[in-house]
Motif scaffolding. Structure first.
Motif, mmCIF file in Angstrom:
data_model
loop_
_atom_site.group_PDB
_atom_site.id
_atom_site.type_symbol
_atom_site.label_atom_id
_atom_site.label_comp_id
_atom_site.label_asym_id
_atom_site.label_seq_id
_atom_site.Cartn_x
_atom_site.Cartn_y
_atom_site.Cartn_z
ATOM 1 N N PRO A 6 0.831 -1.212 0.000
ATOM 2 C CA PRO A 6 0.000 0.000 0.000
ATOM 3 C C PRO A 6 0.866 1.263 0.000
ATOM 4 N N PRO A 7 0.376 2.336 -0.612
ATOM 5 C CA PRO A 7 1.156 3.571 -0.700
ATOM 6 C C PRO A 7 1.586 4.134 0.659
ATOM 7 N N ALA A 8 0.859 3.847 1.727
ATOM 8 C CA ALA A 8 1.230 4.359 3.049
ATOM 9 C C ALA A 8 2.554 3.771 3.523
ATOM 10 N N GLN A 9 2.940 2.618 2.983
ATOM 11 C CA GLN A 9 4.176 1.968 3.401
ATOM 12 C C GLN A 9 5.355 2.290 2.490
ATOM 13 N N TYR A 10 5.145 3.122 1.485
ATOM 14 C CA TYR A 10 6.253 3.484 0.587
ATOM 15 C C TYR A 10 7.356 4.178 1.380
ATOM 16 N N PRO A 11 8.615 3.906 1.076
ATOM 17 C CA PRO A 11 9.694 4.646 1.734
ATOM 18 C C PRO A 11 9.739 6.074 1.205
ATOM 19 N N PRO A 12 10.286 7.003 1.969
ATOM 20 C CA PRO A 12 10.379 8.389 1.489
ATOM 21 C C PRO A 12 11.235 8.477 0.223
ATOM 22 N N LEU A 13 10.870 9.385 -0.657
ATOM 23 C CA LEU A 13 11.583 9.534 -1.924
ATOM 24 C C LEU A 13 13.049 9.882 -1.711
ATOM 25 N N ASP A 14 13.338 10.732 -0.734
ATOM 26 C CA ASP A 14 14.727 11.104 -0.457
ATOM 27 C C ASP A 14 15.576 9.889 -0.098
ATOM 28 N N LYS A 15 14.988 8.949 0.589
ATOM 29 C CA LYS A 15 15.719 7.736 0.964
ATOM 30 C C LYS A 15 15.980 6.872 -0.277
ATOM 31 N N LEU A 16 15.025 6.843 -1.205
ATOM 32 C CA LEU A 16 15.181 6.030 -2.406
ATOM 33 C C LEU A 16 16.249 6.582 -3.353
ATOM 34 N N ILE A 17 16.254 7.905 -3.546
ATOM 35 C CA ILE A 17 17.187 8.483 -4.522
ATOM 36 C C ILE A 17 18.472 8.994 -3.889
ATOM 37 N N GLY A 18 18.548 8.983 -2.563
ATOM 38 C CA GLY A 18 19.784 9.310 -1.888
ATOM 39 C C GLY A 18 20.125 10.781 -1.809
ATOM 40 N N THR A 19 19.142 11.651 -1.816
ATOM 41 C CA THR A 19 19.413 13.076 -1.663
ATOM 42 C C THR A 19 18.743 13.572 -0.404
ATOM 43 N N ASP A 20 19.189 14.699 0.065
ATOM 44 C CA ASP A 20 18.572 15.290 1.240
ATOM 45 C C ASP A 20 17.609 16.406 0.855
ATOM 46 N N GLY A 21 17.121 16.368 -0.354
ATOM 47 C CA GLY A 21 16.175 17.365 -0.815
ATOM 48 C C GLY A 21 16.806 18.432 -1.674
ATOM 49 N N ALA A 22 18.106 18.563 -1.623
ATOM 50 C CA ALA A 22 18.797 19.572 -2.428
ATOM 51 C C ALA A 22 19.133 18.975 -3.793
#
Length: 60
Positions: A6-22
């Motif tokens: 389910p989408p509620a269990q998706y990991p955060p996007l930053d964790k997947l792509i390895g950036t801190d938002g910048a």
């Protein structure tokens, strides 16, 4: 794999792509116009030579 949970269990996007938002944009490499023209000429010769070549007989 994400479609199986389910989408509620998706990991955060930053964790997947390895950036801190910048997001840091990467600039394109600077190309020499003479080198680019020479490369285009060579590719044109290569492609036209492939069209002129006759297929080998006996091989499929």
């Amino acid at each position: 794999m994400l479609s199986q949970c389910p989408p509620a269990q998706y990991p955060p996007l930053d964790k997947l792509i390895g950036t801190d938002g910048a997001v840091t944009p990467q600039s394109a490499p600077v190309l020499d116009p003479k080198e680019a023209a020479a490369n285009a000429r060579v590719w044109g010769l290569l492609l036209s030579a492939g069209k002129k070549r006759k297929p080998r007989k006996g091989k499929s």
